[in-house]
Design an enzyme around this catalytic site. Sequence first.
Site, short mmCIF file in Angstrom:
data_model
loop_
_atom_site.label_atom_id
_atom_site.label_comp_id
_atom_site.label_asym_id
_atom_site.label_seq_id
_atom_site.Cartn_x
_atom_site.Cartn_y
_atom_site.Cartn_z
CG LEU A 44 -1.84 1.01 1.23
CD1 LEU A 44 -3.09 1.08 1.24
CD2 LEU A 44 -1.17 2.02 2.46
CG LEU A 45 1.64 5.30 -3.01
CD1 LEU A 45 2.92 5.09 -3.73
CD2 LEU A 45 0.57 6.13 -2.90
CG ASP A 47 -0.69 9.96 4.49
OD1 ASP A 47 -1.67 9.74 3.68
OD2 ASP A 47 -1.46 10.97 5.40
CB SER A 107 2.04 11.82 6.59
OG SER A 107 1.36 10.58 5.50
NE ARG A 167 -3.95 11.04 11.77
CZ ARG A 167 -4.63 10.73 12.01
NH1 ARG A 167 -4.59 10.25 14.18
NH2 ARG A 167 -5.56 10.71 12.37
CG ASP A 168 -1.10 13.93 9.10
OD1 ASP A 168 -0.51 13.02 9.68
OD2 ASP A 168 -2.25 13.62 8.95
CD GLU A 224 -6.00 11.83 8.14
OE1 GLU A 224 -5.21 10.90 9.27
OE2 GLU A 224 -6.29 11.85 7.71
#
Length: 470
Positions: A44-45, A47, A107, A167-168, A224
Amino acid sequence: MTWTTAERYRSYKSYSEDEKTKLRALAKKSPWRSTFHIEPETGLLNDPNGFSFFNGKWHLFYQHFPFGAVHGLKSWVHLTSSDLVHFEASGLVIYPDTRFDNAGAYSGSALPMGDTLFLMYTGNHRDEHWVRIPYQLGAVVDQKNQVTKCPEPLIYPDFSQTTDHFRDPQLFRVQNQVFLLIGAQTVDKEGKIKVYRAENDALTAWEDLGFLNFSDEKMGYMIECPNLVFVDGRSVLIFCPQGLSQAVCEYKNIYPNLFVIADEFSVSTDNRLIGAGPLQNLDDGFDCYATQAFNAPDGSAYAISWLGLPDTAYETDRFGVQGALSMVKKLSVKDGKLYQTPVEAMKKLRYNERKIQLSDEGIKTDNVFELEFKLEKGTSQTLSVLTDEKNDAALRLQIDSTQLVLTRNYEKRVSHVKIEKMNIFIDKSIFEIFINDGEKVLSGRVFPNENQHLIKSEHPLTIKMWELKK
């Protein structure tokens, strides 16, 4: 196949070479592998991360689980490019291999700092009771693209302000100062964006400036992937709210990818986007999320998106592979509107240019092409793309002067815009549609069967068409 938590978070070292070989062989059987988009070899790919320019190259990373089409133990893959079209992968560079990211390297972003590229990402830590603790971590990329992680977290969570959904991180510069945005869920279960300012040149100490003020509306229960970029003198915030009320902004996908255009970003005025306009969908299609944007050294702004959505299954899953990234798009603001256009180097993929009078008889393609046409004022048209002899179309475009109704199988999306020109890119199982040179964009995944390789129009239509190479 139903994946257990233990299977999703199995250590990378525990996979045998035989298991990896079988995964690669299965992924190669997919009939929907793209030609010029970024996809994972296996697994899986999701962000895009760390989009930047450093040491004479464009750099890009993406979040990756190599062992199945599910969200499992995440790492980062590194790619470089000289033209923002052809990307060369150098493999996994950030592994979930410390106690701070033992349940995944989530991410983040990148910022050139002298002769190094500084990375910042969220380390997903789980304790012995599977309680999550999000740490904001750092790493440094040297001139040889070797990555060294910082030994300790740069920012620890403050559970008096936010939950474990924190996050991110996105790094950016404003007037020689380095700032940071982090997506968050407050203790009151509201989506917010935290703002920080670097206290030193090493980016290892950060001042908490509070939450970003850009709307009086409630932004659902979580935000996000926040990004702030500067486009033609305007400040553009791109972000992904979850649980957003349809009364605030209408959207059709499970979670939207939105943007706001403002006059100015000011930390002296209560962390505010001054003159912020309305919330708008970045993409009117089916599959666009987690867009990452940044400003290049010359000030140009570029963006790239995950052509996928959280909590969504795709046809490629049965081949053990899922996810792709969009083409890179250059951003501009014209007459108060955000435009997204393919980078100029995409034109170098064109060959075998043809001018065609399209009709209901159709033309055959290999499902890797770009077509362009102009819509005459006051006319309407229905275009069937990836269709068969019986006109059973995987994609159907119903076009008039005021809107595009895009149908994928039985799902519909509507883009309201005065249509003058359209460019459609098809890459096996990926479509990206640009209206009026990027005034509106519709993107997504589509999975035609072996007979769906024709293009037809309801009425005669003059199109310009190119085949596209790798």
